[in-house]
Each structure stands twice: as structure tokens, then as C-alpha cells.
Design a protein around this motif. Structure first.
Motif, PDB file in Angstrom:
ATOM      1  N   GLU A   1       0.833  -1.210   0.000  1.00 27.53           N
ATOM      2  CA  GLU A   1       0.000   0.000   0.000  1.00 27.53           C
ATOM      3  C   GLU A   1       0.866   1.258   0.000  1.00 27.53           C
ATOM      4  N   LEU A   2       1.951   1.232   0.749  1.00 28.72           N
ATOM      5  CA  LEU A   2       2.866   2.385   0.752  1.00 28.72           C
ATOM      6  C   LEU A   2       3.492   2.595  -0.629  1.00 28.72           C
TER       7      LEU A   2
ATOM      8  N   ASP B   1       8.305   7.905   0.055  1.00 28.77           N
ATOM      9  CA  ASP B   1       9.534   7.258  -0.376  1.00 28.77           C
ATOM     10  C   ASP B   1      10.405   6.865   0.816  1.00 28.77           C
ATOM     11  N   ARG B   2      10.554   7.768   1.784  1.00 25.45           N
ATOM     12  CA  ARG B   2      11.362   7.455   2.963  1.00 25.45           C
ATOM     13  C   ARG B   2      10.772   6.295   3.752  1.00 25.45           C
ATOM     14  N   GLU B   3       9.459   6.250   3.872  1.00 27.46           N
ATOM     15  CA  GLU B   3       8.819   5.161   4.622  1.00 27.46           C
ATOM     16  C   GLU B   3       8.992   3.823   3.895  1.00 27.46           C
ATOM     17  N   VAL B   4       8.862   3.827   2.572  1.00 30.79           N
ATOM     18  CA  VAL B   4       9.067   2.599   1.796  1.00 30.79           C
ATOM     19  C   VAL B   4      10.496   2.106   1.988  1.00 30.79           C
ATOM     20  N   GLN B   5      11.481   2.995   1.875  1.00 31.47           N
ATOM     21  CA  GLN B   5      12.879   2.607   2.044  1.00 31.47           C
ATOM     22  C   GLN B   5      13.144   2.079   3.449  1.00 31.47           C
ATOM     23  N   LYS B   6      12.563   2.724   4.432  1.00 34.87           N
ATOM     24  CA  LYS B   6      12.726   2.291   5.827  1.00 34.87           C
ATOM     25  C   LYS B   6      12.175   0.881   6.027  1.00 34.87           C
ATOM     26  N   ARG B   7      10.992   0.630   5.497  1.00 33.04           N
ATOM     27  CA  ARG B   7      10.381  -0.694   5.658  1.00 33.04           C
ATOM     28  C   ARG B   7      11.149  -1.760   4.903  1.00 33.04           C
TER      29      ARG B   7
END
Length: 65
Positions: free
Chosen positions: A7-8, A34-40
């Protein structure tokens, strides 16, 4: 309620389209996704790497006779 990585990633794609068609002022929205996707992804990769490693066998002393 938790948002899945899938979903992100879809939100990031939509945010990128918004930036493309509506202007750079919406870049912070894309950047947050984008930062949240990379973090996950990083967290998931780290966990998989830890699980995938072979656990070394512990040498045990022989029991006394």
C-alpha cells in the motif's frame, strides 16, 4: 491499523504522479512516502538476513565418563 508495504508503494507511485502533473510543491508528500518505503524495505531485508544466516553449532564438551 497498519499500512502494508504494498500500500505504501502504491501511495508513493500516486504521489510521484501528483508531483509530475501538479508541480514540485507536492514533493514533500512523495518524499514522505519514499522514505517510509525505504525504511520498511531496509527493516525487512535486515530481518531476512538475520533469519537466513546459519546458526553456528556450539561445540559441547563431552560429558564426564
Amino acid at each position: 491499523m497498519s499500512i502494508s508495504l504494498k500500500e505504501l508503494e502504491e501511495g508513493r507511485r500516486i504521489a510521484a504522479l501528483v508531483v509530475r502533473y501538479c508541480g514540485e510543491k507536492y514533493f514533500p508528500l512523495f518524499d514522505r512516502f519514499d522514505r517510509e518505503v525505504q525504511k520498511r524495505r531496509s527493516a525487512a531485508d535486515r530481518i531476512e538476513a538475520a533469519i537466513g544466516r546459519q546458526v553456528p553449532e556450539i561445540q559441547r564438551e563431552s560429558p564426564p565418563p
